[in-house]
Structures are given as C-alpha cells and as structure tokens.
Design an enzyme around this catalytic site. Structure first.
Site, mmCIF file in Angstrom:
data_model
loop_
_atom_site.group_PDB
_atom_site.id
_atom_site.type_symbol
_atom_site.label_atom_id
_atom_site.label_comp_id
_atom_site.label_asym_id
_atom_site.label_seq_id
_atom_site.Cartn_x
_atom_site.Cartn_y
_atom_site.Cartn_z
ATOM 1 N N ARG A 92 0.823 -1.208 0.000
ATOM 2 C CA ARG A 92 0.000 0.000 0.000
ATOM 3 C C ARG A 92 0.855 1.254 0.000
ATOM 4 N NH1 ARG A 92 -4.298 -0.318 4.245
ATOM 5 N NH2 ARG A 92 -5.218 -1.450 2.502
ATOM 6 N N TYR A 93 1.917 1.240 0.788
ATOM 7 C CA TYR A 93 2.780 2.408 0.916
ATOM 8 C C TYR A 93 3.966 2.261 -0.033
ATOM 9 C CZ TYR A 93 0.228 3.327 5.276
ATOM 10 O OH TYR A 93 -0.735 3.589 6.206
ATOM 11 N N ARG A 96 7.222 0.018 1.635
ATOM 12 C CA ARG A 96 7.124 -1.107 2.568
ATOM 13 C C ARG A 96 5.932 -2.005 2.243
ATOM 14 N NH1 ARG A 96 5.822 3.811 4.240
ATOM 15 N NH2 ARG A 96 4.375 4.236 5.932
ATOM 16 N N CYS A 105 -2.672 -18.124 15.129
ATOM 17 C CA CYS A 105 -2.244 -17.329 16.290
ATOM 18 C C CYS A 105 -2.359 -18.184 17.548
ATOM 19 C CB CYS A 105 -3.144 -16.105 16.475
ATOM 20 S SG CYS A 105 -3.048 -14.893 15.147
ATOM 21 N N CYS A 109 -8.040 -13.108 18.801
ATOM 22 C CA CYS A 109 -8.629 -11.894 19.374
ATOM 23 C C CYS A 109 -9.936 -11.621 18.638
ATOM 24 C CB CYS A 109 -7.679 -10.716 19.189
ATOM 25 S SG CYS A 109 -6.007 -11.060 19.765
ATOM 26 N N CYS A 112 -10.191 -9.005 15.853
ATOM 27 C CA CYS A 112 -9.166 -9.111 14.796
ATOM 28 C C CYS A 112 -9.578 -8.359 13.534
ATOM 29 C CB CYS A 112 -8.932 -10.584 14.451
ATOM 30 S SG CYS A 112 -7.651 -10.808 13.187
ATOM 31 N N ARG A 114 -8.313 -8.906 10.682
ATOM 32 C CA ARG A 114 -8.313 -9.859 9.567
ATOM 33 C C ARG A 114 -9.143 -11.098 9.888
ATOM 34 N NH1 ARG A 114 -2.580 -8.571 9.325
ATOM 35 N NH2 ARG A 114 -2.581 -6.590 8.192
ATOM 36 N N ASP A 272 -10.748 -0.775 13.867
ATOM 37 C CA ASP A 272 -11.247 -0.782 12.485
ATOM 38 C C ASP A 272 -12.707 -1.245 12.449
ATOM 39 O OD1 ASP A 272 -8.760 -0.024 11.391
ATOM 40 O OD2 ASP A 272 -8.059 -2.106 11.381
ATOM 41 N N ASP A 309 -7.007 4.015 10.720
ATOM 42 C CA ASP A 309 -6.655 3.434 9.422
ATOM 43 C C ASP A 309 -7.834 3.754 8.500
ATOM 44 O OD1 ASP A 309 -5.068 2.124 7.585
ATOM 45 O OD2 ASP A 309 -4.613 0.463 8.952
ATOM 46 N N LYS A 316 -2.877 4.801 7.322
ATOM 47 C CA LYS A 316 -3.017 5.314 8.684
ATOM 48 C C LYS A 316 -2.925 6.839 8.708
ATOM 49 C CE LYS A 316 -0.870 1.156 10.455
ATOM 50 N NZ LYS A 316 -0.493 0.569 9.139
#
Ligand code: PLP
Length: 352
Positions: A92-93, A96, A105, A109, A112, A114, A272, A309, A316
């Site tokens: 996206r950037y 990076r 995981c 969580c 999450c 994702r 998000d 975001d 961000k």
C-alpha cells in the site's frame, strides 16, 4: 522451556466454542455461532490470566453473541485484498510491504482486523511464499518488510529463520519487522533459541501487541527483555477497545508498564470497522481524550501515535487533540497539557 514445548502450550487450553462454554459456564449455542464466523483459541497461559469472562482479558478472546448480531460492517474495510498484488502480500505504501506469513495465532482476538482470513486460511505454501518474495525482489523501492499474519511466531524456528534469511538476501530490503502478539499471548514462545535465530537477521524490529496492563505479567516482561537483550528494538501496537482499555488510567498504566519493559509504545489504533467487532468500537473523541490525558503527564517516550486506518485503503492517519489553536504568518497559538495558552512567534521570512 525447550523449542517444542510452546507447541504443546498453544494446543492446550480452549480450542472450540464447546470448550469455552464448558469452561466459562455459558450457553454453547450462541458461542458456536460466533465461532462459525471466527475460530476460538485461548491457550492455557492467556486463559490463566482471565479472572472472569467479562473482564478486560476475557472480552478480548471469548466468543460473544454480539459478533453475529452485528451485520452492519464490512469484512475487509481497509481494502487490503485490493492492495494485494500477489497472494499473502499487501503493498500500500511506497517503500514497505506487509507479508502475511501464517494465519494462525496463539489466541484469536475477537476484534481481529483480519477476521475474514485469520484462523482459516491455510499457511502459505513454499511456492506461494516464493512468489511473494519474488515480488519483493523485483520491486527495488521496497525497503521495509513487515512479517505479519496471523502471528508469524507460530512458525517453527527453522521455517521462520529460513523465511527471514530469504528476505535478508534481497539487497534493497533494509529492515525487517516482525509483528507478533506472542510476548503478550504466550511469552514462553520467546525462547533463547528463537532469540538467537532472530539475531542472525538483523536489523530486525518487533512490534508486539499489549492492550491491558494486566497482560504485562512477569513472564511477559521477561519475554520482552529476552528480545531486547538480543538487540531487537521493541514497539507496541494497542487497539482502543471498549470495555478493555478505553479509559485514561488504564492506558496510562499500560504505556508506562510497556516502557519499563523496554517496549516503546508505537501506535494506538482506533478500532477498524470490521464485521463482527462493532461491540469493541468506541468514539474517536474518547481516543483523543485519552491521548490528551497522557500528553505532558507521563514520559513523551510512553505516548503512542493515535491513528485511524482510513477505510478503503487510505492508510493510517494520525488523529491529534487540537492543541495548535491558530497559525498566522506572525504567530502560532498553542495550548499545553494544563490547558494554558501560549504564543510562539513565527520565524521572520525576511531573515535569510
Ligand atoms: C500499517 C501498515 C504498514 C506499516 O505502516 P507504518 O506506519 O510504517 O508502521 C504497511 N502496510 C500496511 C498495509 C499497513 O497497514
């Protein structure tokens, strides 16, 4: 603890809605439905920190009927899939990329970002990883590779080590970041062997993820110290979560505790708008109030950047309390942490 013990640790604990219902004495049916939309995992260590199902740690990992009641939101609000030139990579950037090395995981969580893929998408194959690495090799503008997921420390030491070596072999990549919640979710994963493996691929940075001061146990602090002793600079990304950390005092204790554990608070994320997580979201005003309550009162080192975001792939954007009140060519009017107002005289353009 030896290298294989952490794998037993991940598997022990709660791995299904039925086990969660049994353990917490709640109704299984609603948990089953939530678990159908996003799997359940609460490893034994993290489970041991939960004092009651509705406390600040329980809320993060125990499935809730509210997850299925929420039909308003999108599965991929950050449009990561649209910014993915090859599978498991988000670019996206300009300089990076995010490399999703696994979708497993040590805890799942419930908030999450994702949820659409974590816990379900199979771990990328060698050939898929090779394609992602070829993309990085072909794009000489990429200087920073963020190994994320899922939790990349779910990969075994040799698999992770070989991935890091392959990234390191790409000449234009300057730094590698590993994003992992393990120092918080299962500190025993941070073995001396792992630290020695990571050290081989410097400069390595780790961003971890603590959301509540009670997660900073002696075991977790020791894990952070082992990484810091291996020369790895540590940052932390916290998500602002309703009923978990959405009050100034909790956040103050968390940020100070992190700094004392040699972890620099990096980002505080506005939650998000991900489908299934509505009950965790709080207002941006609350986030700004928390940042204002930290600024000036605790070390500047302990204050993360509060970011939103931007949905749709905007990236961000920092959200700041409005402390610059006025800017003219002569002066800037600012307000300090005590609410006092000051004037800063602007530089004179005629003096070269
Ligand atoms: C957050 C993020 C990054 C890293 O951003 P930094 O501000 O450099 O930490 C890179 N790619 C994507 C898609 C991200 O969401």
């Amino acid at each position: 603890m030896s290298t294989s013990d952490w794998k037993t640790q991940v598997a022990s604990g709660i791995n299904s809605a039925a086990e969660a219902a049994l353990h917490f004495g709640t109704e299984a049916a609603s948990m089953e439905k939530a678990a159908n939309s996003f799997p359940v995992r609460i490893n034994k260590y993290y489970l041991s920190l939960i004092q009651s199902p509705h406390d600040q740690l329980g809320r993060q990992v125990i499935p809730s009927p509210l997850e299925i009641a929420d039909k308003s939101l999108n599965g991929d609000p950050l449009s990561e899939d649209a910014d993915s030139p090859v599978p498991h990579l988000v670019h996206r950037y300009p300089d990076r990329v995010l490399l999703l090395a696994t979708y497993q995981c040590a805890i799942y969580c419930r908030f999450c970002t994702r949820r659409r893929s974590v816990g379900r998408t199979p771990t990328p194959t060698d050939s898929e990883m090779s394609k992602a690495l070829s993309y990085i090799a072909e794009h000489t503008e990429i200087r920073d590779v963020i190994v994320s997921g899922g939790d990349p420390l779910m990969l075994s030491d040799p698999v992770l080590g070989s991935l890091l070596a392959r990234i390191r072999a790409i000449k234009h990549v300057e730094i590698i970041r590993v994003d992992s919640r393990m120092p918080c979710s299962m500190p025993h994963r941070i073995t001396p062997e792992l630290c020695r493996e990571l050290q081989k691929h410097h400069p390595i940075y780790i961003n971890t993820h603590f959301n509540h001061p009670r997660e900073l146990t002696p075991d977790a602090v020791a894990a952070c110290n082992r990484l810091a002793d291996a020369g790895i600079p540590l940052g932390n990304q916290t998500v602002l979560l309703k009923g978990v950390n959405d009050d100034p005092e909790t956040m103050k204790q968390l940020m100070r505790g992190l700094l004392a554990a040699r972890v620099k608070p990096y980002y505080l994320y506005q939650c998000d708008p991900v489908a299934g997580t509505e009950h965790f979201r709080t207002t941006v005003e609350k986030g700004l109030e928390i940042i204002s309550s930290l600024r000036g009162h605790i070390s500047g080192m302990a204050i993360p950047a509060y970011v939103i975001d931007a949905p749709g792939g905007g990236g961000k954007v920092p959200a700041l309390p409005p402390d610059v009140l006025e800017i003219t060519s002569e002066k800037v009017v600012v307000r300090n942490y005590e609410g006092k107002v000051f004037e800063y005289i602007q530089a004179r353009p005629d003096i070269k």
